[in-house]
Design a protein around this motif. Structure first.
Motif, mmCIF file in Angstrom:
data_model
loop_
_atom_site.group_PDB
_atom_site.id
_atom_site.type_symbol
_atom_site.label_atom_id
_atom_site.label_comp_id
_atom_site.label_asym_id
_atom_site.label_seq_id
_atom_site.Cartn_x
_atom_site.Cartn_y
_atom_site.Cartn_z
ATOM 1 N N LEU A 32 -36.801 -98.248 24.095
ATOM 2 C CA LEU A 32 -36.487 -99.436 24.361
ATOM 3 C C LEU A 32 -37.561 -100.390 25.214
ATOM 4 O O LEU A 32 -38.191 -101.626 25.101
ATOM 5 C CB LEU A 32 -35.234 -100.646 24.647
ATOM 6 C CG LEU A 32 -34.817 -102.024 24.584
ATOM 7 C CD1 LEU A 32 -35.216 -102.318 23.416
ATOM 8 C CD2 LEU A 32 -33.387 -102.358 25.193
ATOM 9 N N ILE A 33 -37.501 -100.096 26.068
ATOM 10 C CA ILE A 33 -38.446 -100.655 27.012
ATOM 11 C C ILE A 33 -40.262 -100.324 26.803
ATOM 12 O O ILE A 33 -40.537 -101.356 26.854
ATOM 13 C CB ILE A 33 -38.474 -99.482 28.421
ATOM 14 C CG1 ILE A 33 -36.560 -100.235 29.133
ATOM 15 C CG2 ILE A 33 -39.345 -99.874 29.936
ATOM 16 C CD1 ILE A 33 -36.198 -99.574 29.880
ATOM 17 N N ILE A 36 -40.751 -102.832 24.025
ATOM 18 C CA ILE A 36 -41.108 -104.638 25.027
ATOM 19 C C ILE A 36 -42.741 -104.213 25.981
ATOM 20 O O ILE A 36 -43.207 -105.999 25.270
ATOM 21 C CB ILE A 36 -39.591 -104.647 25.866
ATOM 22 C CG1 ILE A 36 -38.414 -104.956 24.798
ATOM 23 C CG2 ILE A 36 -40.274 -105.355 26.748
ATOM 24 C CD1 ILE A 36 -37.050 -105.158 26.041
ATOM 25 N N ILE A 39 -44.742 -104.501 22.618
ATOM 26 C CA ILE A 39 -44.654 -106.147 21.629
ATOM 27 C C ILE A 39 -45.200 -107.175 22.676
ATOM 28 O O ILE A 39 -46.015 -108.044 22.896
ATOM 29 C CB ILE A 39 -43.323 -106.064 21.984
ATOM 30 C CG1 ILE A 39 -42.659 -105.636 20.762
ATOM 31 C CG2 ILE A 39 -43.315 -107.950 21.699
ATOM 32 C CD1 ILE A 39 -40.813 -106.198 20.533
ATOM 33 N N GLY A 40 -45.261 -107.053 24.430
ATOM 34 C CA GLY A 40 -45.877 -107.897 25.223
ATOM 35 C C GLY A 40 -47.177 -107.963 25.660
ATOM 36 O O GLY A 40 -47.850 -108.736 25.703
#
Length: 67
Positions: A32-33, A36, A39-40
């Protein structure tokens, strides 16, 4: 016993970091990290390209010409 207390007080931050890292790995939150972060990074790159399209086009043309 006194040496153990000194060790714990000196390396408390590292020990907590290792425990948090193990917790993240065991619960599979690292996926998940990473998602993220990707995506960022893509959002940042997209915004940069949108704001500087002419510069990006020139840099891309120069890169293609070199290759």
């Amino acid at each position: 016993m006194d040496d153990f207390k000194n060790f714990i007080t000196n390396y408390r931050g590292a020990i907590i970091g290792v425990l948090v890292a193990l917790l993240v790995i065991f619960t599979r939150l690292h996926k998940l990290i990473i998602a993220i972060i990707i995506i960022g990074a893509c959002a940042f790159a997209g915004n940069y390209i949108q704001q500087n399209k002419y510069d990006v086009k020139e840099k891309l043309k120069n890169f293609i010409d070199r290759v």
